[in-house]
Design a protein around this motif. Structure first.
Motif, PDB file in Angstrom:
ATOM      1  N   ILE A  15      -8.946 -21.716   1.540  1.00 36.41           N
ATOM      2  CA  ILE A  15      -8.705 -21.066   0.066  1.00 36.41           C
ATOM      3  C   ILE A  15     -10.180 -20.447  -0.400  1.00 36.41           C
ATOM      4  CG2 ILE A  15      -8.962 -23.270  -1.160  1.00 36.41           C
ATOM      5  CD1 ILE A  15      -6.912 -19.927  -1.970  1.00 36.41           C
ATOM      6  N   LEU A  16     -11.329 -21.401   0.021  1.00 34.27           N
ATOM      7  CA  LEU A  16     -12.332 -20.746  -0.504  1.00 34.27           C
ATOM      8  C   LEU A  16     -13.193 -19.747   0.313  1.00 34.27           C
ATOM      9  CD1 LEU A  16     -14.477 -24.222  -1.163  1.00 34.27           C
ATOM     10  CD2 LEU A  16     -13.063 -22.768  -2.700  1.00 34.27           C
ATOM     11  N   TRP A  17     -12.669 -19.853   1.753  1.00 35.00           N
ATOM     12  CA  TRP A  17     -13.142 -18.798   2.733  1.00 35.00           C
ATOM     13  C   TRP A  17     -12.362 -17.431   2.109  1.00 35.00           C
ATOM     14  CZ3 TRP A  17     -16.342 -16.508   5.791  1.00 35.00           C
ATOM     15  CH2 TRP A  17     -15.801 -15.460   6.768  1.00 35.00           C
ATOM     16  N   ALA A  18     -11.280 -17.565   1.547  1.00 34.74           N
ATOM     17  CA  ALA A  18     -10.666 -16.290   0.909  1.00 34.74           C
ATOM     18  C   ALA A  18     -11.350 -15.702   0.008  1.00 34.74           C
ATOM     19  CB  ALA A  18      -9.211 -16.731   0.641  1.00 34.74           C
ATOM     20  N   VAL A  70      -3.924 -16.548   3.416  1.00 32.13           N
ATOM     21  CA  VAL A  70      -3.629 -17.932   3.261  1.00 32.13           C
ATOM     22  C   VAL A  70      -2.104 -18.264   2.895  1.00 32.13           C
ATOM     23  CG1 VAL A  70      -4.376 -19.950   1.663  1.00 32.13           C
ATOM     24  CG2 VAL A  70      -6.124 -18.142   2.372  1.00 32.13           C
ATOM     25  N   ILE A  71      -1.731 -17.256   1.964  1.00 30.27           N
ATOM     26  CA  ILE A  71      -0.147 -17.572   1.697  1.00 30.27           C
ATOM     27  C   ILE A  71       0.617 -17.317   2.650  1.00 30.27           C
ATOM     28  CG2 ILE A  71       1.585 -16.398   0.321  1.00 30.27           C
ATOM     29  CD1 ILE A  71      -0.379 -15.505  -1.879  1.00 30.27           C
ATOM     30  N   ASN A  72       0.411 -16.290   3.823  1.00 38.32           N
ATOM     31  CA  ASN A  72       1.453 -16.134   4.825  1.00 38.32           C
ATOM     32  C   ASN A  72       1.115 -17.498   5.739  1.00 38.32           C
ATOM     33  OD1 ASN A  72       2.340 -13.758   3.881  1.00 38.32           O
ATOM     34  ND2 ASN A  72       0.488 -12.683   5.038  1.00 38.32           N
ATOM     35  N   LYS A  73      -0.159 -18.041   5.812  1.00 44.55           N
ATOM     36  CA  LYS A  73      -0.399 -19.265   6.755  1.00 44.55           C
ATOM     37  C   LYS A  73       0.517 -20.274   6.229  1.00 44.55           C
ATOM     38  CE  LYS A  73      -3.860 -21.726   9.488  1.00 44.55           C
ATOM     39  NZ  LYS A  73      -5.097 -21.800   9.895  1.00 44.55           N
ATOM     40  N   ASN A 130       1.325 -29.883   6.625  1.00 45.00           N
ATOM     41  CA  ASN A 130       0.825 -28.756   7.252  1.00 45.00           C
ATOM     42  C   ASN A 130       0.348 -27.670   6.238  1.00 45.00           C
ATOM     43  OD1 ASN A 130       0.678 -29.854   9.803  1.00 45.00           O
ATOM     44  ND2 ASN A 130       2.836 -29.332  10.336  1.00 45.00           N
ATOM     45  N   LYS A 131       1.355 -27.512   5.096  1.00 43.15           N
ATOM     46  CA  LYS A 131       1.187 -26.462   4.193  1.00 43.15           C
ATOM     47  C   LYS A 131       0.019 -26.725   3.355  1.00 43.15           C
ATOM     48  CE  LYS A 131       6.206 -25.364   3.759  1.00 43.15           C
ATOM     49  NZ  LYS A 131       5.905 -23.637   4.252  1.00 43.15           N
ATOM     50  N   VAL A 132      -0.413 -28.034   3.126  1.00 41.38           N
ATOM     51  CA  VAL A 132      -1.576 -28.479   2.322  1.00 41.38           C
ATOM     52  C   VAL A 132      -2.583 -28.234   3.277  1.00 41.38           C
ATOM     53  CG1 VAL A 132      -2.968 -30.284   1.222  1.00 41.38           C
ATOM     54  CG2 VAL A 132      -0.452 -30.161   0.909  1.00 41.38           C
ATOM     55  N   SER A 133      -2.672 -28.416   4.461  1.00 40.55           N
ATOM     56  CA  SER A 133      -3.794 -28.302   5.703  1.00 40.55           C
ATOM     57  C   SER A 133      -4.122 -26.829   5.669  1.00 40.55           C
ATOM     58  CB  SER A 133      -3.161 -28.947   6.916  1.00 40.55           C
ATOM     59  OG  SER A 133      -3.258 -30.190   6.742  1.00 40.55           O
ATOM     60  N   ALA A 134      -3.228 -26.076   5.738  1.00 41.28           N
ATOM     61  CA  ALA A 134      -3.402 -24.426   5.745  1.00 41.28           C
ATOM     62  C   ALA A 134      -4.168 -23.807   4.539  1.00 41.28           C
ATOM     63  CB  ALA A 134      -2.067 -23.729   5.780  1.00 41.28           C
ATOM     64  N   VAL A 135      -4.298 -24.694   3.660  1.00 43.42           N
ATOM     65  CA  VAL A 135      -5.017 -24.132   2.559  1.00 43.42           C
ATOM     66  C   VAL A 135      -6.261 -24.798   2.435  1.00 43.42           C
ATOM     67  CG1 VAL A 135      -5.303 -24.443  -0.090  1.00 43.42           C
ATOM     68  CG2 VAL A 135      -2.990 -23.840   0.860  1.00 43.42           C
TER      69      VAL A 135
END
Length: 458
Positions: free
Chosen positions: A148-151, A291-294, A303-308
């Motif tokens: 999310i910071l990379w975004a 990020v949202i799509n991932k 896994n959803k938290v990890s994706a962020v």
């Protein structure tokens, strides 16, 4: 934090007409004297970054002069103006927020500090220098290793070129995402020192965005340089997640994130998956959708938290920053480009210059305006830069947006001049209204397909 509108008087003997320009030049390379850049309160700290815009532009011109003398390609107009637009976006955010992003640091220092360091001590000044750079390393590293910071940070890497203008390509929101990494400093370092060195650190990083400086020899063991930072901006596999340093490169050497430049391997700049656009607003926000799509593609809340919170290349069962075998080794590729007629580039450059001048007037007077008025000015500036970017993209239908932008200016110019009291705009308004009116007429004919602009996309 309330920003000061009047800068403190210099606390040194007058050194002639060259003294102030030379001091400003020195600040671009962190060559400053502690006793001349030490302040007691945050309100006293000048806006060093905002004062540096003449130096930014002068260095960009100088860089292109060197490229011309070396018979190398000059900076592309569309890409460079897009980079500068991002810098204005960032500064517009600062005008709107009015320093509010630093309130937590000041609050912690005023209520929970562990020591009372003397504000006028050189030791305090140097401690702040090292502390800000150390924290910046971790802010920067997290901006690459937390999705999310990379975004937000990806904006800075979105150019396929590498030049001084790219040094101005900054995120509007990253300051709000990374401020937490500096908060431990608030237990010791006075806010005025923190604000001073945060600006100096950012100013130093401007000049390292160039290919015209090859190496600085032994200095590169300690300081971040263009040679080191070129690696950081590369999309080549060996460049990914390397050389995070701001002023100093020693943190990368200590924490295992340093990589030497490979002169025999062409460095490919830009994102691994580049976005073909010169629209600064789009480039600021588009990656958040990734990020949202991932997150949506992941099964289970972990896994959803990890994706962020994990790296952009992370996949389930892989390391935090992703497995090397899953990463793409980017090879040399054609750059996205849209070739417009010369007269269109001249038109866009002229209107871009007017936006920059308008921003400068706003920056000088915004503290005397209501937040709502400032927000209106900022919205028009951002809309103007977005429209110019879309025109560089050759987007269909953008002529209607440009027509609307010109019409808004014609209607609002007298009122705007009144708000910018003291600005030498009263004599300019009629001429500008005529120029924008003629521009609006042209884009009306364009919208009606009476006139057509021929573009080529590479």
């Amino acid at each position: 934090m309330a920003n000061a509108t009047v800068l403190p008087l210099p606390r040194h003997p007058v050194g002639g007409l060259l003294a102030q320009p030379l001091e400003g030049l020195g600040r671009m390379f962190y060559m400053v004297e502690p006793e001349l850049t030490t302040y007691k309160t945050p309100e006293e700290v000048p806006f060093f970054f905002r004062q540096a815009w003449p130096y930014f532009l002068a260095f960009i011109v100088l860089e292109n002069l060197v490229l011309w003398l070396e018979h190398k390609p000059l900076s592309r107009l569309n890409d460079s103006l897009t980079s500068i637009s991002h810098g204005i976006f960032q500064e517009c955010g600062r005008l709107v927020f009015r320093g509010a992003e630093h309130w937590m640091y000041i609050y912690i220092y005023e209520n929970f500090r562990l020591a009372e360091l003397p504000w006028d001590s050189a030791i305090t000044w140097y401690l702040a220098l090292v502390g800000v750079d150390f924290c910046y390393y971790w802010v920067h590293r997290a901006s690459h290793e937390v999705h999310i910071l990379w975004a937000q940070h990806q904006v800075h890497h979105s150019s396929e070129d590498y030049n001084l203008a790219v040094g101005l390509r900054q995120s509007l929101l990253q300051g709000w995402c990374g401020f937490v990494f500096y908060l431990p400093m608030a237990l010791i370092v006075p806010p005025a020192h923190f604000l001073t060195h945060q600006q100096f650190n950012l100013l130093y990083q401007f000049w390292i965005h160039t290919e015209t400086v090859q190496t600085l020899g032994p200095l590169e063991w300690v300081f971040n340089t263009p040679k080191h930072h070129r690696v950081h901006h590369g999309s080549n596999l060996y460049c990914l997640d390397k050389n995070y340093g701001g002023f100093l490169i020693i943190w990368d050497r200590l924490f295992g994130t340093f990589a030497e430049e490979r002169p025999k391997e062409e460095t490919v700049y830009g994102l691994v998956f580049n976005q073909p656009s010169f629209n600064p607003f789009y480039l600021q926000i588009f990656y958040n959708k990734n990020v949202i799509n991932k997150v949506r593609a992941m099964n289970g809340w972990k896994n959803k938290v990890s994706a962020v919170v994990k790296g952009p290349s992370w996949l389930p069962g892989r390391p935090w920053t992703g497995a090397e075998e899953d990463k793409i080794d980017v090879k040399p590729r054609d750059k996205y480009d849209v070739r417009l007629p010369v007269w269109v580039n001249v038109y866009l450059s002229a209107h871009f210059l007017l936006v920059v001048l308008g921003f400068q007037e706003l920056a000088l007077r915004y503290m005397s305006m209501s937040p709502l008025v400032v927000l209106g000015f900022v919205a028009y500036i951002i809309a103007s830069l977005t429209t110019i970017g879309m025109m560089f993209d050759g987007r269909p239908g953008v002529c209607l947006l440009e027509l609307a932008r010109c019409a808004v200016f014609v209607a609002a110019a007298p009122r705007v001049c009144g708000l910018l009291a003291g600005a030498p705009c009263a004599l300019l308004v009629p001429g500008l209204q005529i120029a924008f009116g003629l521009s609006g007429l042209f884009w009306t004919l364009q919208a009606l397909r009476v006139l057509q602009i021929k573009i080529k996309t590479k």
